[in-house]
Design a protein around this motif. Sequence first.
Motif, PDB file in Angstrom:
ATOM      1  N   VAL A  37       0.846  -1.192   0.000  1.00 25.38           N
ATOM      2  CA  VAL A  37       0.000   0.000   0.000  1.00 25.38           C
ATOM      3  C   VAL A  37       0.883   1.245   0.000  1.00 25.38           C
ATOM      4  CG1 VAL A  37      -1.969  -1.125   1.091  1.00 25.38           C
ATOM      5  CG2 VAL A  37      -0.254  -0.029   2.520  1.00 25.38           C
ATOM      6  N   VAL A  38       0.459   2.225  -0.787  1.00 23.35           N
ATOM      7  CA  VAL A  38       1.237   3.450  -0.956  1.00 23.35           C
ATOM      8  C   VAL A  38       0.328   4.658  -0.813  1.00 23.35           C
ATOM      9  CG1 VAL A  38       2.715   4.769  -2.515  1.00 23.35           C
ATOM     10  CG2 VAL A  38       2.763   2.262  -2.595  1.00 23.35           C
ATOM     11  N   PRO A  39       0.493   5.449   0.250  1.00 25.96           N
ATOM     12  CA  PRO A  39      -0.212   6.730   0.286  1.00 25.96           C
ATOM     13  C   PRO A  39       0.488   7.711  -0.653  1.00 25.96           C
ATOM     14  CG  PRO A  39       0.737   6.171   2.444  1.00 25.96           C
ATOM     15  CD  PRO A  39       1.218   5.166   1.462  1.00 25.96           C
ATOM     16  N   THR A  40      -0.275   8.408  -1.478  1.00 25.41           N
ATOM     17  CA  THR A  40       0.330   9.355  -2.410  1.00 25.41           C
ATOM     18  C   THR A  40       0.928  10.531  -1.647  1.00 25.41           C
ATOM     19  OG1 THR A  40      -1.764  10.518  -2.681  1.00 25.41           O
ATOM     20  CG2 THR A  40      -1.255   8.777  -4.286  1.00 25.41           C
ATOM     21  N   GLY A  41       1.773  11.289  -2.328  1.00 26.60           N
ATOM     22  CA  GLY A  41       2.251  12.523  -1.739  1.00 26.60           C
ATOM     23  C   GLY A  41       3.742  12.747  -1.762  1.00 26.60           C
ATOM     24  N   GLY A  42       4.538  11.725  -1.831  1.00 29.18           N
ATOM     25  CA  GLY A  42       5.980  11.925  -1.803  1.00 29.18           C
ATOM     26  C   GLY A  42       6.650  11.276  -2.997  1.00 29.18           C
ATOM     27  N   GLU A  43       7.720  11.892  -3.429  1.00 31.71           N
ATOM     28  CA  GLU A  43       8.469  11.390  -4.570  1.00 31.71           C
ATOM     29  C   GLU A  43       9.012   9.985  -4.290  1.00 31.71           C
ATOM     30  OE1 GLU A  43      12.379  12.668  -7.152  1.00 31.71           O
ATOM     31  OE2 GLU A  43      11.274  14.228  -6.082  1.00 31.71           O
ATOM     32  N   GLY A  44       8.880   9.112  -5.259  1.00 32.05           N
ATOM     33  CA  GLY A  44       9.443   7.771  -5.176  1.00 32.05           C
ATOM     34  C   GLY A  44       8.542   6.735  -4.531  1.00 32.05           C
ATOM     35  N   ARG A  45       7.451   7.162  -3.921  1.00 36.82           N
ATOM     36  CA  ARG A  45       6.576   6.210  -3.226  1.00 36.82           C
ATOM     37  C   ARG A  45       5.925   5.229  -4.210  1.00 36.82           C
ATOM     38  NH1 ARG A  45       3.067   9.972   0.986  1.00 36.82           N
ATOM     39  NH2 ARG A  45       4.823  10.941   2.046  1.00 36.82           N
ATOM     40  N   ILE A  46       5.271   5.751  -5.227  1.00 35.92           N
ATOM     41  CA  ILE A  46       4.561   4.887  -6.168  1.00 35.92           C
ATOM     42  C   ILE A  46       5.548   4.004  -6.911  1.00 35.92           C
ATOM     43  CG2 ILE A  46       3.105   4.844  -8.231  1.00 35.92           C
ATOM     44  CD1 ILE A  46       1.713   7.378  -7.092  1.00 35.92           C
ATOM     45  N   ALA A  47       6.675   4.562  -7.320  1.00 39.68           N
ATOM     46  CA  ALA A  47       7.689   3.761  -8.014  1.00 39.68           C
ATOM     47  C   ALA A  47       8.164   2.602  -7.139  1.00 39.68           C
ATOM     48  CB  ALA A  47       8.871   4.649  -8.416  1.00 39.68           C
ATOM     49  N   GLN A  48       8.357   2.844  -5.852  1.00 38.50           N
ATOM     50  CA  GLN A  48       8.771   1.777  -4.934  1.00 38.50           C
ATOM     51  C   GLN A  48       7.672   0.728  -4.790  1.00 38.50           C
ATOM     52  OE1 GLN A  48      11.496   0.751  -3.691  1.00 38.50           O
ATOM     53  NE2 GLN A  48      10.771  -0.693  -2.158  1.00 38.50           N
ATOM     54  N   GLY A  49       6.424   1.164  -4.680  1.00 40.70           N
ATOM     55  CA  GLY A  49       5.308   0.222  -4.598  1.00 40.70           C
ATOM     56  C   GLY A  49       5.224  -0.655  -5.834  1.00 40.70           C
ATOM     57  N   LEU A  50       5.391  -0.049  -7.000  1.00 37.12           N
ATOM     58  CA  LEU A  50       5.380  -0.815  -8.249  1.00 37.12           C
ATOM     59  C   LEU A  50       6.560  -1.782  -8.323  1.00 37.12           C
ATOM     60  CD1 LEU A  50       4.281   2.016 -10.690  1.00 37.12           C
ATOM     61  CD2 LEU A  50       2.955  -0.030 -10.090  1.00 37.12           C
ATOM     62  N   ALA A  51       7.714  -1.362  -7.825  1.00 39.07           N
ATOM     63  CA  ALA A  51       8.892  -2.245  -7.813  1.00 39.07           C
ATOM     64  C   ALA A  51       8.647  -3.469  -6.931  1.00 39.07           C
ATOM     65  CB  ALA A  51      10.133  -1.478  -7.346  1.00 39.07           C
ATOM     66  N   VAL A  52       7.988  -3.270  -5.800  1.00 40.59           N
ATOM     67  CA  VAL A  52       7.648  -4.383  -4.906  1.00 40.59           C
ATOM     68  C   VAL A  52       6.720  -5.354  -5.628  1.00 40.59           C
ATOM     69  CG1 VAL A  52       6.360  -4.983  -2.805  1.00 40.59           C
ATOM     70  CG2 VAL A  52       8.028  -3.113  -2.760  1.00 40.59           C
ATOM     71  N   LEU A  53       5.726  -4.814  -6.320  1.00 42.15           N
ATOM     72  CA  LEU A  53       4.789  -5.638  -7.083  1.00 42.15           C
ATOM     73  C   LEU A  53       5.517  -6.386  -8.198  1.00 42.15           C
ATOM     74  CD1 LEU A  53       1.698  -6.174  -7.103  1.00 42.15           C
ATOM     75  CD2 LEU A  53       1.508  -4.348  -8.797  1.00 42.15           C
TER      76      LEU A  53
END
Length: 176
Positions: A37-53
Amino acid sequence: MIKRALSAMVLIWALGFLWFVVALPQPADDLETDAVVVPTGGEGRIAQGLAVLDAGLASKLLVSGVDREVKPGEFAAQFDVDQSLLDCCITLGFAAVDTRSNASEIAQWAEDNDVSSLRLVTTDWHMRRAAGELSRTLPENVTVIRDAVPSEPSFSALFLEYHKLLASWTSGLIGL
């Protein structure tokens, strides 16, 4: 007597701030969870979540707090996500507007998806407050792995987040 009490409070505050700045949370190891799970708002969060997936460390991803105007196709294009991955494994959550509502949105999604373990991905300076809010909303049987995205926050960002953390802890203690 009052002067000593105030001095002690200032010292505790200062030591707490020092701890907050020096001991920022770190990225997690390659542990598998049901979801990320990734709360939006900070740089690199979504990219890290996608990398985990992508690494197979989780089978589902929730991005919480997505702006209501963002369309799934726009999200896919911005983060170079294949449509089939978006369709099967990624949920865009539009209900949250702040850290507390991120926690509520995540907890509801975890319940709806029978998630018993999740990886929380957020920026290092935001992790403590996000995890604290989440711990107050999730059932006790859900395991949370904290996966901090390293950043280089400004002093003012750290100062503000430390005070938000103190407010969050205080509201949790008094049940707000």
